[in-house]
Design a protein around this motif. Sequence first.
Motif, short mmCIF file in Angstrom:
data_model
loop_
_atom_site.label_atom_id
_atom_site.label_comp_id
_atom_site.label_asym_id
_atom_site.label_seq_id
_atom_site.Cartn_x
_atom_site.Cartn_y
_atom_site.Cartn_z
N SER A 10 -55.62 -7.01 25.38
CA SER A 10 -55.75 -5.71 26.04
C SER A 10 -56.14 -4.57 25.12
N THR A 11 -55.72 -4.63 23.87
CA THR A 11 -55.99 -3.50 22.98
C THR A 11 -56.68 -3.96 21.71
N SER A 37 -58.61 -4.36 28.89
CA SER A 37 -57.51 -4.57 29.83
C SER A 37 -57.86 -5.62 30.88
#
Length: 188
Positions: A10-11, A37
């Motif tokens: 996600s990051t 994401s």
Amino acid sequence: MARIGYARVSTTDQNLETQINKLKAEGCEVVRSEKVSGASREGRSELATVLDFLRPGDELVVTRLDRLGRSTRDVLNLVHECEQKGAHVTVLDPHVTTRGEMGHLVITVLGMVAQMERRFIKERQREGIEKAKAKGVYQGAKQRIDRTAILDLYAKGIGAAAIAKEVCCSRMQAYRILNEIKASDRSR
């Protein structure tokens, strides 16, 4: 028949290496990965590439179902798209495949669990923010765009479109920040 791996975190500060290694160890000839994401399919260009590339008999492999998506509907839509192309989906942990009816049932349940997990994460995050605000230590999310640079450029008479290009943001973001700055100046 190709085994195509898809890895996602996600990051940007998370690491894809573990997922990629597992997918390669499972015999995936091609592994596509991205840092974005899983809440929606928006902005997931590598996933779109994988879906475009799938041929009849191919297999899309992910380490866990939540790497494919965090919404039950989204996961089921992805599985459906793969099946429309004659391909199937395999999840490594827990090992389940859409080759049989039982696999569809398990993937549906896992999709629901991933969606619930996302809700729990958001709830815990909201609770943490509320506690931090109560203690007076919450400072909000880190600003990604240099507002001072935008203000300086605007003060020099440069328009929002040119500012957006200069600070590498969308024109809409530049307008939004300028409007926020103007509103805070008026309230003083």
